[in-house]
Design a protein around this motif. Structure first.
Motif, short mmCIF file in Angstrom:
data_model
loop_
_atom_site.label_atom_id
_atom_site.label_comp_id
_atom_site.label_asym_id
_atom_site.label_seq_id
_atom_site.Cartn_x
_atom_site.Cartn_y
_atom_site.Cartn_z
N VAL A 20 0.84 -1.20 0.00
CA VAL A 20 0.00 0.00 0.00
C VAL A 20 0.88 1.25 0.00
O VAL A 20 0.60 2.21 -0.73
N TYR A 21 1.94 1.22 0.79
CA TYR A 21 2.86 2.37 0.85
C TYR A 21 3.45 2.64 -0.54
O TYR A 21 3.44 3.78 -1.01
N LEU A 37 -1.61 8.70 4.35
CA LEU A 37 -2.63 8.00 3.57
C LEU A 37 -2.59 6.49 3.81
O LEU A 37 -3.64 5.83 3.76
N VAL A 38 -1.42 5.93 4.04
CA VAL A 38 -1.34 4.50 4.37
C VAL A 38 -2.07 4.26 5.69
O VAL A 38 -2.88 3.33 5.81
N HIS A 39 -1.80 5.11 6.66
CA HIS A 39 -2.49 5.00 7.96
C HIS A 39 -3.99 5.11 7.76
O HIS A 39 -4.77 4.29 8.29
N ASP A 40 -4.42 6.11 7.00
CA ASP A 40 -5.85 6.31 6.75
C ASP A 40 -6.47 5.11 6.03
O ASP A 40 -7.64 4.78 6.28
N LYS A 59 -6.05 -7.63 -0.42
CA LYS A 59 -5.12 -6.67 -1.02
C LYS A 59 -5.84 -5.79 -2.03
O LYS A 59 -5.62 -4.58 -2.07
N THR A 60 -6.69 -6.39 -2.84
CA THR A 60 -7.46 -5.63 -3.83
C THR A 60 -8.35 -4.60 -3.13
O THR A 60 -8.44 -3.45 -3.56
N TRP A 61 -8.99 -5.00 -2.05
CA TRP A 61 -9.86 -4.10 -1.30
C TRP A 61 -9.05 -2.95 -0.70
O TRP A 61 -9.47 -1.79 -0.75
N LEU A 62 -7.90 -3.26 -0.14
CA LEU A 62 -7.04 -2.21 0.44
C LEU A 62 -6.57 -1.23 -0.65
O LEU A 62 -6.54 -0.02 -0.43
N ALA A 66 -7.17 2.74 -0.81
CA ALA A 66 -6.04 3.65 -1.04
C ALA A 66 -6.26 4.50 -2.28
O ALA A 66 -5.95 5.70 -2.30
N LYS A 67 -6.81 3.89 -3.33
CA LYS A 67 -7.07 4.62 -4.57
C LYS A 67 -8.00 5.80 -4.32
O LYS A 67 -7.75 6.91 -4.79
#
Length: 175
Positions: A20-21, A37-40, A59-62, A66-67
């Motif tokens: 994600v980062y 944003l990673v935290h959020d 992972k897709t959901w995360l 993030a998107k």
């Protein structure tokens, strides 16, 4: 249940933090904002856990969460630019430990930052995060055909930009 949910999200954090980062960093090119944003992303995953329902890969959901955060940040930055006379230029990304040819990567990063957000999303998810076309389609809510078409157009644009920057010489395959 709350403790189970909290532990589950913490497990995801440990497992997917780097992915994600990296995704957010490539999208925005700003390390400081990236951390926030990673935290959020993981806070929203915790809050929205009940809505997840295991309909897709974690992972897709995360990446989908993030998107949305990245797109919101891009919109905020555009509004700030309209108000401010001085444009904010993101600092260069320090990724020497990952890539030997720093100059080529920096040039590619600068080019990626110049293309529109949808192109950026698809290139980063496919080429950097190595997601499948299906995973990208699920994450973005698009058809697989739209993902392939957008990726093709984005790569063509990057090749064209590289050709212009090199004075129109031979374009080598970057990815």
């Amino acid at each position: 249940m709350n403790e189970d949910k909290q532990q589950l999200v913490m497990d995801w954090y440990e497992k997917y933090y780097d992915d994600v980062y990296r995704f957010i960093l490539f999208m925005l090119g700003d390390k400081q904002c990236c951390e926030d944003l990673v935290h959020d992303t993981f806070v929203r995953a915790y809050i929205s856990y009940d809505k997840f329902g295991n309909r897709s890969n974690i992972k897709t959901w995360l990446f989908s969460i993030a998107k949305h955060l990245v797109i919101d940040e891009i919109r905020k930055r555009k509004r700030r630019r309209l108000v401010s006379v001085v444009k904010e230029i993101p600092s260069p990304i320090n990724i020497e430990q990952y890539i030997e040819n720093k100059e080529a990567v920096m040039q590619l990063m600068e080019s990626i930052q110049k293309i529109k957000p949808n192109y950026r999303l698809v290139i980063i998810l496919k080429k950097v995060e190595e997601c499948s076309t299906r995973e990208i389609a699920e994450s973005l809510g698009w058809s697989e055909a739209k993902v392939r078409k957008t990726l093709s157009r984005a790569l063509q644009l990057l090749k064209k930009m590289k050709g212009i920057e090199e004075g129109g010489g031979r374009i080598e395959q970057t990815f």
